[in-house]
Design an enzyme around this catalytic site. Structure first.
Site, short mmCIF file in Angstrom:
data_model
loop_
_atom_site.label_atom_id
_atom_site.label_comp_id
_atom_site.label_asym_id
_atom_site.label_seq_id
_atom_site.Cartn_x
_atom_site.Cartn_y
_atom_site.Cartn_z
N VAL A 57 0.69 -1.41 -0.47
CA VAL A 57 0.37 0.34 -0.14
C VAL A 57 0.89 1.47 0.39
CG1 VAL A 57 -2.13 -1.14 1.01
CG2 VAL A 57 -0.71 0.12 2.72
N TYR A 147 3.26 5.49 14.85
CA TYR A 147 1.39 5.12 15.22
C TYR A 147 0.75 6.24 15.93
CZ TYR A 147 -1.90 1.40 15.45
OH TYR A 147 -2.73 0.30 15.34
N ILE A 180 -7.56 -5.98 20.17
CA ILE A 180 -8.05 -6.83 19.43
C ILE A 180 -7.21 -7.83 19.50
CG2 ILE A 180 -9.22 -7.01 17.57
CD1 ILE A 180 -10.72 -5.19 18.60
P1 NAI Z 1 -1.56 -7.50 11.94
O1 NAI Z 1 0.18 -7.04 12.14
O2 NAI Z 1 -2.25 -8.55 12.48
O3 NAI Z 1 -1.84 -7.87 10.21
C1 NAI Z 1 -1.75 -6.74 9.37
C2 NAI Z 1 -2.06 -6.91 8.03
O4 NAI Z 1 -1.45 -5.62 7.50
C3 NAI Z 1 -0.65 -8.02 8.11
O5 NAI Z 1 -1.18 -9.09 6.85
C4 NAI Z 1 0.45 -7.28 6.95
O6 NAI Z 1 1.13 -8.62 6.01
C5 NAI Z 1 -0.34 -5.83 6.02
N1 NAI Z 1 0.79 -4.99 6.06
C6 NAI Z 1 2.18 -4.89 6.75
N2 NAI Z 1 2.56 -3.48 5.84
C7 NAI Z 1 1.52 -3.66 4.22
C8 NAI Z 1 1.17 -2.29 3.41
N3 NAI Z 1 2.88 -1.64 3.27
N4 NAI Z 1 0.76 -3.64 1.83
C9 NAI Z 1 0.09 -4.14 2.45
N5 NAI Z 1 -0.60 -4.92 3.36
C10 NAI Z 1 0.37 -4.48 4.24
O7 NAI Z 1 -2.60 -6.71 12.75
P2 NAI Z 1 -4.04 -6.58 13.10
O8 NAI Z 1 -3.50 -6.32 14.85
O9 NAI Z 1 -4.94 -7.15 12.01
O10 NAI Z 1 -4.60 -5.04 12.87
C11 NAI Z 1 -5.62 -4.03 11.63
C12 NAI Z 1 -5.21 -3.25 11.48
O11 NAI Z 1 -5.95 -2.34 12.25
C13 NAI Z 1 -4.44 -2.13 11.25
O12 NAI Z 1 -3.94 -0.72 10.56
C14 NAI Z 1 -3.63 -1.65 12.75
O13 NAI Z 1 -2.89 -0.15 13.47
C15 NAI Z 1 -5.23 -1.28 13.17
N6 NAI Z 1 -5.43 -1.72 15.06
C16 NAI Z 1 -5.35 -3.01 15.76
C17 NAI Z 1 -5.74 -3.54 16.79
C18 NAI Z 1 -5.05 -4.45 17.07
O14 NAI Z 1 -5.52 -4.23 18.90
N7 NAI Z 1 -4.91 -5.10 16.92
C19 NAI Z 1 -5.87 -1.67 17.88
C20 NAI Z 1 -5.91 -0.67 17.02
C21 NAI Z 1 -5.71 -0.72 15.55
#
Ligand code: NAI
Length: 239
Positions: A57, A147, A180
């Protein structure tokens, strides 16, 4: 029969995967976007009717090509979910320039890149739903200057796009997940994990599907008059 197209970034695991599953259950054809081809094809196999698309992205041109391919191959984008995100936590006085740049690039510029390429199609059709994943951390969190700044930026981006696009029947909303259960949070040191758990009035960690169901609502006709909103999905963590 193929349903309306939903593009979800960061879809191979965690919240993005949960969102994709919920949307597929509700009849969407989901275009799963992420970095790693083999992990993506596993996700594609497990989500009926979905299509995998490898794209970074942060790469403006690559996102443009992916959106064009999706529009031409699968059909009009009904929903864009900007979910891809990373963290590189460190106290501000120790944070490397690269840690700042990487986090802002993925979490904020990545969302701009996707919106910049999808919005012209949605404008042409006067129809669309954009859901941007921010975070409860946007209000500030120790060790997360990069972040939190990126996630606060997502809210400014969301509200500006909502104002620009409202008259074209395109809604733009943000979701702030609390804590989460995903690979991102499972990587935390145990003390930090317990400290976060202690902040949740509902006394349980959220699931990716908890977030997915709110995405599905914001994508639905029921939410047609809701735009520019920031919805906390955190079991009461932010009140
Ligand atoms: P995760 O690390 O488990 O998954 C993130 C996904 O984004 C991964 O599959 C990764 O490969 C992909 N990704 C990373 N860089 C990328 C790029 N340059 N291009 C395309 N894909 C890319 O993270 P999670 O926990 O599922 O988080 C998802 C979203 O939710 C994020 O934006 C995170 O900041 C947000 N979030 C998560 C929270 C949590 O408690 N897990 C709390 C608040 C927000």
């Amino acid at each position: 029969m193929a349903g309306p197209i939903a593009i979800v970034t960061g879809a191979q695991r965690g919240i993005g995967y949960g969102i994709s599953r919920v949307l597929a259950d509700r009849g969407y054809t989901v275009v799963l976007c992420d970095l790693d081809e083999s992990a993506l094809s596993e996700a594609e196999r497990s989500i009926p009717g979905s299509h995998a698309m490898t794209v970074d992205v942060t790469d403006f041109e690559a996102v443009g090509a992916a959106v064009r391919t999706s529009e031409e191959t699968f059909g009009p984008t009904a929903v864009l979910v900007n979910n891809a995100g990373i963290n590189r936590d460190r106290m501000l006085h120790k944070m490397a320039e690269s840690e700042w740049d990487t986090v802002v690039n993925v979490n904020l510029k990545g969302q701009f890149n996707c919106m910049r390429h999808v919005v012209p199609y949605m404008r042409g059709r006067k129809k669309g739903r954009i859901i941007n994943i921010s975070s409860a951390s946007w209000q500030g969190n120790v060790g997360q200057a990069n972040y939190a700044a990126a996630k606060a930026g997502v809210i400014g981006l969301t509200k500006t796009a909502a104002r620009e696009l409202a008259r074209l029947n395109i809604t733009v909303n943000a979701i702030c997940p609390g804590f989460i259960d995903t690979p991102m949070t499972r990587q935390m040191p145990p003390e930090a994990f317990s400290a976060m758990m202690a902040k949740i009035p509902m006394e349980r960690i959220g699931t990716p599907e908890d977030v997915g169901r709110v995405v599905a609502f914001l994508a639905s006709d029921d939410a047609g008059y809701v735009t520019g909103e920031v919805v906390n999905v955190g079991g009461g963590m932010v009140l």
